[in-house]
Design a protein around this motif. Structure first.
Motif, PDB file in Angstrom:
ATOM      1  N   ILE A  72       1.147  -0.833   0.380  1.00  0.00           N
ATOM      2  CA  ILE A  72      -0.281  -0.095  -0.262  1.00  0.00           C
ATOM      3  C   ILE A  72       0.989   1.222   0.515  1.00  0.00           C
ATOM      4  O   ILE A  72       0.442   2.722  -0.209  1.00  0.00           O
ATOM      5  CB  ILE A  72      -1.510   0.198   1.511  1.00  0.00           C
ATOM      6  N   ARG A  73       2.335   1.246   0.572  1.00  0.00           N
ATOM      7  CA  ARG A  73       3.046   2.199   0.689  1.00  0.00           C
ATOM      8  C   ARG A  73       3.518   2.286  -1.609  1.00  0.00           C
ATOM      9  O   ARG A  73       3.679   4.143  -1.135  1.00  0.00           O
ATOM     10  CB  ARG A  73       4.159   1.981   1.536  1.00  0.00           C
ATOM     11  N   LYS A  74       3.810   1.266  -1.287  1.00  0.00           N
ATOM     12  CA  LYS A  74       3.542   1.378  -3.331  1.00  0.00           C
ATOM     13  C   LYS A  74       3.617   2.088  -3.786  1.00  0.00           C
ATOM     14  O   LYS A  74       3.031   2.624  -4.907  1.00  0.00           O
ATOM     15  CB  LYS A  74       4.966  -0.108  -3.234  1.00  0.00           C
ATOM     16  N   ASN A  75       2.014   0.841  -3.875  1.00  0.00           N
ATOM     17  CA  ASN A  75       0.724   1.489  -4.642  1.00  0.00           C
ATOM     18  C   ASN A  75      -0.671   1.488  -4.086  1.00  0.00           C
ATOM     19  O   ASN A  75      -0.810   0.236  -3.670  1.00  0.00           O
ATOM     20  CB  ASN A  75       0.885   0.187  -5.911  1.00  0.00           C
ATOM     21  N   PRO A  76      -0.653   3.164  -3.820  1.00  0.00           N
ATOM     22  CA  PRO A  76      -1.543   3.094  -3.134  1.00  0.00           C
ATOM     23  C   PRO A  76      -2.971   3.170  -3.558  1.00  0.00           C
ATOM     24  O   PRO A  76      -2.473   3.133  -4.697  1.00  0.00           O
ATOM     25  CB  PRO A  76      -1.670   4.244  -2.015  1.00  0.00           C
ATOM     26  N   PRO A  77      -4.069   2.579  -3.096  1.00  0.00           N
ATOM     27  CA  PRO A  77      -4.916   2.529  -4.078  1.00  0.00           C
ATOM     28  C   PRO A  77      -5.331   4.089  -4.765  1.00  0.00           C
ATOM     29  O   PRO A  77      -5.685   4.904  -3.494  1.00  0.00           O
ATOM     30  CB  PRO A  77      -6.386   1.386  -3.721  1.00  0.00           C
ATOM     31  N   PRO A  78      -6.232   4.005  -5.767  1.00  0.00           N
ATOM     32  CA  PRO A  78      -6.552   5.623  -5.935  1.00  0.00           C
ATOM     33  C   PRO A  78      -7.590   6.365  -4.978  1.00  0.00           C
ATOM     34  O   PRO A  78      -8.563   5.650  -4.092  1.00  0.00           O
ATOM     35  CB  PRO A  78      -7.740   5.223  -7.015  1.00  0.00           C
ATOM     36  N   ASN A  79      -7.636   7.420  -3.966  1.00  0.00           N
ATOM     37  CA  ASN A  79      -7.929   8.627  -3.856  1.00  0.00           C
ATOM     38  C   ASN A  79      -7.581   8.518  -2.335  1.00  0.00           C
ATOM     39  O   ASN A  79      -9.103   8.519  -1.182  1.00  0.00           O
ATOM     40  CB  ASN A  79      -9.567   8.853  -3.913  1.00  0.00           C
ATOM     41  N   CYS A  80      -6.834   7.335  -2.433  1.00  0.00           N
ATOM     42  CA  CYS A  80      -6.485   6.436  -0.430  1.00  0.00           C
ATOM     43  C   CYS A  80      -5.544   6.011  -0.054  1.00  0.00           C
ATOM     44  O   CYS A  80      -4.475   5.803  -1.180  1.00  0.00           O
ATOM     45  CB  CYS A  80      -7.409   5.412  -0.477  1.00  0.00           C
ATOM     46  N   SER A  81      -5.143   5.845   0.858  1.00  0.00           N
ATOM     47  CA  SER A  81      -3.754   5.962   1.710  1.00  0.00           C
ATOM     48  C   SER A  81      -3.578   4.951   3.782  1.00  0.00           C
ATOM     49  O   SER A  81      -4.817   5.602   4.071  1.00  0.00           O
ATOM     50  CB  SER A  81      -2.953   7.303   1.617  1.00  0.00           C
ATOM     51  N   ALA A  82      -2.512   4.390   3.864  1.00  0.00           N
ATOM     52  CA  ALA A  82      -2.525   4.303   4.649  1.00  0.00           C
ATOM     53  C   ALA A  82      -1.723   4.343   5.593  1.00  0.00           C
ATOM     54  O   ALA A  82      -0.217   3.982   4.469  1.00  0.00           O
ATOM     55  CB  ALA A  82      -3.439   2.901   4.744  1.00  0.00           C
ATOM     56  N   ALA A  94      -5.408   5.701   8.598  1.00  0.00           N
ATOM     57  CA  ALA A  94      -6.068   5.286   7.191  1.00  0.00           C
ATOM     58  C   ALA A  94      -7.050   6.809   6.188  1.00  0.00           C
ATOM     59  O   ALA A  94      -7.120   7.798   7.279  1.00  0.00           O
ATOM     60  CB  ALA A  94      -6.663   4.789   6.188  1.00  0.00           C
ATOM     61  N   GLY A  95      -6.891   7.286   5.303  1.00  0.00           N
ATOM     62  CA  GLY A  95      -7.583   8.413   4.687  1.00  0.00           C
ATOM     63  C   GLY A  95      -7.756   7.890   3.253  1.00  0.00           C
ATOM     64  O   GLY A  95      -7.369   7.424   2.676  1.00  0.00           O
ATOM     65  N   VAL A  96      -9.616   8.772   3.220  1.00  0.00           N
ATOM     66  CA  VAL A  96     -10.018   8.751   1.595  1.00  0.00           C
ATOM     67  C   VAL A  96     -10.644  10.175   1.363  1.00  0.00           C
ATOM     68  O   VAL A  96     -11.306  10.492   1.587  1.00  0.00           O
ATOM     69  CB  VAL A  96     -11.528   7.535   1.952  1.00  0.00           C
ATOM     70  N   ARG A 110     -10.455  10.741   7.987  1.00  0.00           N
ATOM     71  CA  ARG A 110      -9.735  10.049   8.547  1.00  0.00           C
ATOM     72  C   ARG A 110      -9.845   8.421   8.864  1.00  0.00           C
ATOM     73  O   ARG A 110     -11.540   8.483   9.096  1.00  0.00           O
ATOM     74  CB  ARG A 110      -8.900  10.656   9.411  1.00  0.00           C
ATOM     75  N   LEU A 111     -10.069   7.698   8.452  1.00  0.00           N
ATOM     76  CA  LEU A 111     -10.646   6.195   9.658  1.00  0.00           C
ATOM     77  C   LEU A 111      -9.022   5.213  10.209  1.00  0.00           C
ATOM     78  O   LEU A 111      -7.932   5.871   9.899  1.00  0.00           O
ATOM     79  CB  LEU A 111     -10.262   5.455   8.071  1.00  0.00           C
ATOM     80  N   ASP A 112     -10.047   4.952  11.444  1.00  0.00           N
ATOM     81  CA  ASP A 112      -8.916   4.018  12.445  1.00  0.00           C
ATOM     82  C   ASP A 112      -8.646   2.591  11.915  1.00  0.00           C
ATOM     83  O   ASP A 112      -9.849   2.393  11.476  1.00  0.00           O
ATOM     84  CB  ASP A 112      -9.332   4.302  14.119  1.00  0.00           C
ATOM     85  N   ILE A 113      -7.686   1.841  12.166  1.00  0.00           N
ATOM     86  CA  ILE A 113      -7.946   0.477  11.447  1.00  0.00           C
ATOM     87  C   ILE A 113      -7.417  -0.402  12.397  1.00  0.00           C
ATOM     88  O   ILE A 113      -5.501   0.377  12.826  1.00  0.00           O
ATOM     89  CB  ILE A 113      -6.872  -0.020  10.079  1.00  0.00           C
ATOM     90  N   VAL A 161     -10.120  -2.816   1.066  1.00  0.00           N
ATOM     91  CA  VAL A 161     -11.631  -2.605   1.493  1.00  0.00           C
ATOM     92  C   VAL A 161     -12.141  -1.065   1.322  1.00  0.00           C
ATOM     93  O   VAL A 161     -13.198  -0.450   1.711  1.00  0.00           O
ATOM     94  CB  VAL A 161     -11.235  -2.978   3.602  1.00  0.00           C
ATOM     95  N   LEU A 162     -11.132  -0.514   2.024  1.00  0.00           N
ATOM     96  CA  LEU A 162     -10.257   0.870   1.353  1.00  0.00           C
ATOM     97  C   LEU A 162     -11.375   1.762   0.370  1.00  0.00           C
ATOM     98  O   LEU A 162     -12.088   2.600  -0.328  1.00  0.00           O
ATOM     99  CB  LEU A 162      -9.292   1.412   1.987  1.00  0.00           C
ATOM    100  N   LEU A 163     -11.356   0.982  -1.167  1.00  0.00           N
ATOM    101  CA  LEU A 163     -12.193   0.798  -1.944  1.00  0.00           C
ATOM    102  C   LEU A 163     -13.387   0.625  -1.846  1.00  0.00           C
ATOM    103  O   LEU A 163     -14.587   1.961  -3.008  1.00  0.00           O
ATOM    104  CB  LEU A 163     -11.164   0.286  -3.645  1.00  0.00           C
ATOM    105  N   SER A 164     -13.705  -0.173  -1.456  1.00  0.00           N
ATOM    106  CA  SER A 164     -15.171  -0.031  -0.980  1.00  0.00           C
ATOM    107  C   SER A 164     -15.737   0.665  -1.042  1.00  0.00           C
ATOM    108  O   SER A 164     -16.712   0.693  -0.745  1.00  0.00           O
ATOM    109  CB  SER A 164     -15.798  -1.677   0.010  1.00  0.00           C
ATOM    110  N   ILE A 165     -14.768   0.856   0.651  1.00  0.00           N
ATOM    111  CA  ILE A 165     -15.361   2.480   1.414  1.00  0.00           C
ATOM    112  C   ILE A 165     -15.076   3.675   0.401  1.00  0.00           C
ATOM    113  O   ILE A 165     -16.376   4.451   0.826  1.00  0.00           O
ATOM    114  CB  ILE A 165     -15.081   2.854   2.348  1.00  0.00           C
ATOM    115  N   TYR A 166     -14.343   3.841  -0.287  1.00  0.00           N
ATOM    116  CA  TYR A 166     -14.648   5.074  -1.369  1.00  0.00           C
ATOM    117  C   TYR A 166     -15.792   4.305  -2.249  1.00  0.00           C
ATOM    118  O   TYR A 166     -16.524   5.781  -3.102  1.00  0.00           O
ATOM    119  CB  TYR A 166     -13.236   5.273  -1.978  1.00  0.00           C
ATOM    120  N   VAL A 167     -16.869   3.442  -2.384  1.00  0.00           N
ATOM    121  CA  VAL A 167     -17.739   3.300  -3.979  1.00  0.00           C
ATOM    122  C   VAL A 167     -18.989   3.749  -2.725  1.00  0.00           C
ATOM    123  O   VAL A 167     -19.064   4.074  -3.039  1.00  0.00           O
ATOM    124  CB  VAL A 167     -18.139   2.448  -4.227  1.00  0.00           C
ATOM    125  N   LEU A 168     -18.365   3.245  -1.421  1.00  0.00           N
ATOM    126  CA  LEU A 168     -20.058   3.049  -0.062  1.00  0.00           C
ATOM    127  C   LEU A 168     -19.885   4.735  -0.683  1.00  0.00           C
ATOM    128  O   LEU A 168     -21.352   5.418  -0.106  1.00  0.00           O
ATOM    129  CB  LEU A 168     -19.733   2.598   0.980  1.00  0.00           C
TER     130      LEU A 168
END
Length: 237
Positions: A72-82, A94-96, A110-113, A161-168
């Motif tokens: 996730i550090r090397k290839n973070p999902p679009p519009n997300c970070s952790a 994490a952030g979305v 911001r999110l807590d994991i 999961v972060l991408l699923s949250i973005y879609v939600l």
């Protein structure tokens, strides 16, 4: 049983506990996080005839989380970070970004994991720490999302999961709400729902600089629309 045998039992337990500590410490895990995660989610332990703990080791969990962190550090999902929270492997933040075109656009949430010791066989606990007006997120930040519940499987990971949250955030699910009153408002008074959601985004998920930039962009779009509408040939016959 002789007195020597009785006295030696605590020493054996102490040695067993020391052996467990030696295995965990090289992984640079927070002792508090390990203890709480094991206490909440790990299977019950028992003592072997030798007096050593038969608790399942954290090795598999640690290896999996380290690999996900690297990915996730090397290839973070679009519009997300952790990333790690204060260097704790079992605790991430994490952030979305709010999806473009949604009522959350312009906001950074911001999110807590928290990872259980049985991860990836059990889902991580993820919640919003930024307030959000959403029928599938309650006031404590808990998220009603199937991949964090009955649809969780070890093939899932944090990035998915972060991408699923973005879609939600783009498409809420009012038919399976966590906050019924927001779901009802979404169905019956969408304009008011969107107005409140945008206000919350501005209030809780934007910095002042972000807010000013958004207002500036909106003003520029309005000026452009006015210029286009005033140009010859733009009016209908």
């Amino acid at each position: 049983m002789s007195s020597n045998q009785v006295n030696s039992q605590p020493e054996m337990e102490t040695e067993a506990q020391a052996a467990v500590d030696v295995e965990v410490e090289p992984e640079v895990l927070s002792r508090a996080s390990v203890a709480s995660s094991v206490e909440e989610t790990a299977p019950s332990t028992s003592q072997s005839p030798s007096g050593k703990s038969t608790e399942a080791p954290l090795t598999g969990c640690v290896v999996r989380i380290k690999r996900e962190l690297q990915d996730i550090r090397k290839n973070p999902p679009p519009n997300c970070s952790a990333d790690l929270h204060h260097g704790d492997l079992l605790h991430w933040t994490a952030g979305v970004n709010g999806p473009v075109g949604s009522v959350y656009e312009g906001g950074h949430f911001r999110l807590d994991i928290r990872f259980p010791a049985s991860y990836p066989f059990r889902a991580p606990r993820i919640r919003f720490t930024t307030r959000i007006y959403h029928c599938n997120v309650d006031s404590r930040g808990a998220i009603c999302l199937d991949v964090l519940g009955e649809r969780w499987s070890p093939v899932m990971n944090v990035a998915k999961v972060l991408l699923s949250i973005y879609v939600l955030m783009s498409e809420c699910n009012p038919d399976d709400p966590l906050v019924m009153c927001i779901a009802d408002q979404y169905k019956t008074n969408r304009r008011e729902h969107d107005k409140i959601a945008r206000h919350w985004t501005k209030l809780f998920a934007m910095t002042k600089a972000q807010d000013k930039n958004r207002e500036k962009d909106a003003d520029q779009r309005n000026e452009q629309n006015q210029e286009e509408s005033s140009m010859p040939g733009q009016q209908g016959n």
